[in-house]
Design an enzyme around this catalytic site. Structure first.
Site, PDB file in Angstrom:
ATOM      1  N   HIS A 217       0.828  -1.201   0.000  1.00 58.13           N
ATOM      2  CA  HIS A 217       0.000   0.000   0.000  1.00 58.13           C
ATOM      3  C   HIS A 217       0.866   1.256   0.000  1.00 58.13           C
ATOM      4  O   HIS A 217       0.361   2.357   0.234  1.00 58.13           O
ATOM      5  CB  HIS A 217      -0.920   0.034   1.224  1.00 58.13           C
ATOM      6  N   GLY A 396      16.441   0.931 -33.173  1.00 59.68           N
ATOM      7  CA  GLY A 396      17.804   0.945 -32.663  1.00 59.68           C
ATOM      8  C   GLY A 396      18.168  -0.352 -31.977  1.00 59.68           C
ATOM      9  O   GLY A 396      19.247  -0.916 -32.211  1.00 59.68           O
ATOM     10  N   GLY A 480      10.679  -6.140 -49.611  1.00 62.09           N
ATOM     11  CA  GLY A 480      10.099  -5.026 -48.875  1.00 62.09           C
ATOM     12  C   GLY A 480       9.054  -4.253 -49.631  1.00 62.09           C
ATOM     13  O   GLY A 480       8.222  -3.552 -49.033  1.00 62.09           O
TER      14      GLY A 480
END
Length: 575
Positions: A217, A396, A480
């Site tokens: 808590h 990256g 691609g």
């Protein structure tokens, strides 16, 4: 911060209502809690657990065969009322008495305690078992003051299994107290949590720091330290919980718990470190658990819980269970550490270089992969930041991971005596395998296409490099499907290849002019990458919000230009 909230006063009750509806095959709704949909036989001991909301799946997720018979839930981080505890106890009672389980907190002790008194006054034998597993909250000599945290899962699972096995109330109470006596937990927080409807967190941990021993808590911990590496965090957790484990204890139930905002994948990383510590000390783990079981809304952190097992505790920990938080058959056999598991791996057979020149060329390719790896590592953070503008921010990391793998594979192939083609093919497969994603596939296939223009017996010359790059470029465009202007690596690739082809066709064979040609091509690649700032993405994940990328270069185009730049010195002296 809790963003999906509505009226904060209704947050806990709405959550409980949804839980009861979703798991209606296992639970039956009652006011402030839930009962088993299929109650146990008449005369069995009833296991009633509970506490505050905000810790899901603790506590309502514990209801079901092999676990608890009923749960009573309070508001966010608040004990359920006396009336709710007593009423659910009456509804759940099957004639064999009630054992109540809850964490050691003032409100729970008060409300469950008074409810138990009322039930006893009505003739229902009612016992109380309070969990006290948090080693950070009091010293060993004062264990009765310790908080109950993630140890609830193990203790209450054993309690429920014992009741379902037909133990009478004295035996259920005894085995539950023994389970609690054998259980220890310790937690670390990296950031705090916010109550529903509140903009500020209950507590916060400064960036780059971690708080040791905080309660679920936000209760105070014992110290704050600089954020550590996974192995250091694992060692800290391990030392804290194992410090009180008897030296003769060799079989443990273990829970690595997430506090709410911690990704399970992060826990898996930490588990790899913990696993080696248990194995080092000769500990056998029985049905270990990794996941978010005792949470604190959106707290970011984790805890480790252990319970050392005797035959009785182990039998009930292994017992079958069907509850929202845990569903499994009886666990058979012992857990096997990763270091002792056999993973099928096909041995790699490297084609050797046919000549000393071929071996020298293999070393050249390995050096090229090492330079690519160094460059991608240096630029990993920058490429990730650019990719995050309109993508998922992983470019990256993917490029650095792929290049590292390629460099390692190239070194292995070179050490095995491989020539240029062998080394390049090994690097290509490793890059595609480890990088993942679109860029991994493109770079892996490009390098593989390049390798087909190399051999294992001759020296690498400029013509082979140009032909290899042309083949690599064509492979990238074939798979691609990108064209110039789509804001992809093709925008740097096409001008780079065009410059190489134009300049080398003009040169006289046998003259050492490849260095200037390469540098001009690299300059064209950088210009191509820079030009993508003016484009909106039309391919890949960025295409759905490509306008956000305006003014920033495409990370794939930029990483390609940087990669080619890093090879300038190495290829510049080729004939």
């Amino acid at each position: 911060m809790v963003d999906i909230c509505g009226n904060e006063d209704d947050f806990a009750t709405h959550g409980l209502r949804a839980f009861n509806h979703i798991f209606q095959d296992i639970v039956r709704p009652v006011r402030s809690g839930a009962l088993r949909a299929d109650p146990g036989p008449e005369g069995k001991v009833t296991v009633l657990v509970g506490g505050g909301s905000g810790h899901y799946p603790t506590f309502c997720g514990f209801v079901g065969p092999g676990f608890a018979d009923a749960v009573v839930m309070g508001g966010i981080f608040a004990s359920p009322s006396i009336q709710a505890v007593a009423e659910i106890g009456r509804l759940a009672h099957r004639g064999g008495g009630i054992v109540m389980g809850f964490g050691n907190y003032a409100g729970d002790n008060l409300n469950f305690g008074i409810a138990a008194e009322r039930l006893r006054a009505e003739g229902i034998d009612t016992r109380i078992v309070v969990t006290t597993d948090d080693v950070a909250s009091a010293p060993p000599e004062d264990r009765a003051r310790r908080r109950g945290v993630a140890g609830d899962i193990i203790v209450f699972k054993i309690m429920g299994a014992a009741a379902d096995a037909g133990y009478d109330i004295d035996a259920v109470e005894a085995v539950s107290r023994k389970a609690n006596d054998h259980t220890r937990s310790f937690g670390i927080a990296f950031d705090g949590c916010a109550l529903p409807g509140e903009a500020e967190k209950i507590f916060s941990v400064p960036e780059g720091r971690m708080a040791l021993g905080l309660g679920i808590h936000g209760e105070p911990g014992i110290e704050e330290r600089a954020l550590a590496t996974p192995d250091a965090i694992a060692a800290e957790l391990y030392q804290r919980v194992m410090a009180e484990c008897p030296s003769q204890a060799r079989r443990l139930a273990v829970l690595l718990n997430g506090a709410g905002a911690t990704a399970t994948e992060e826990l898996f990383v930490l588990w790899n470190e913990l696993e080696s510590l248990f194995e080092r000390d000769g500990i056998t783990l029985i049905a270990p658990l990794v996941g978010s079981y005792a949470t604190s809304l959106d707290m970011y952190g984790c805890s480790l819980t252990i319970t050392w097992l005797d035959d009785e505790l182990e039998r009930f920990w292994r017992a079958p269970v069907n509850a929202p938080v845990l569903c499994r058959h009886a666990v058979k056999g012992d857990w096997v550490p990763a270091s002792r598991q056999e993973i099928a791996v096909r041995p790699v057979d490297y084609a050797p270089a046919g000549t000393p020149l071929g071996a020298k060329s293999g070393k050249c390719i390995a050096r090229a992969m090492a330079r690519l790896s160094h460059t991608m590592a240096e630029n990993e953070a920058m490429l990730g930041r650019i990719d995050a503008i309109a993508g998922d921010g992983d470019h990256g990391q993917g490029m650095a991971r792929g290049a590292r793998a390629a460099a390692r594979a190239a070194d292995l192939a070179m050490a095995a005596g491989g020539g240029a083609r062998t080394v390049m093919e090994a690097a290509a497969d490793a890059w595609g395998d480890r990088a993942g994603g679109t860029s991994g596939a493109l770079w892996g296939e490009a390098l593989f296409a390049f390798a087909r223009h190399l051999d294992n017996h001759s020296a690498i010359d400029a013509r082979q490099v140009v032909d290899g790059i042309v083949a690599a470029a064509q492979r990238i465009r074939d798979i691609g499907k990108a064209e110039p202007g789509d804001k992809t690596l093709v925008d740097a690739l096409v001008p780079f290849v065009a410059c190489l082809q134009d300049r080398t066709e003009e040169d006289t064979p046998g003259t050492k002019t490849f260095g200037p040609v390469w540098r001009k091509a690299v300059a064209e690649a950088h210009r191509g990458a820079e030009a993508t700032k003016a484009f909106a993405a039309r391919k890949g994940r960025a295409k759905t919000h490509g306008d956000h990328s305006m003014g920033y270069p495409d990370p794939g185009a930029l990483s390609f230009a940087l990669a080619m730049d890093s090879l300038t010195e190495l290829v510049g002296g080729l004939d």
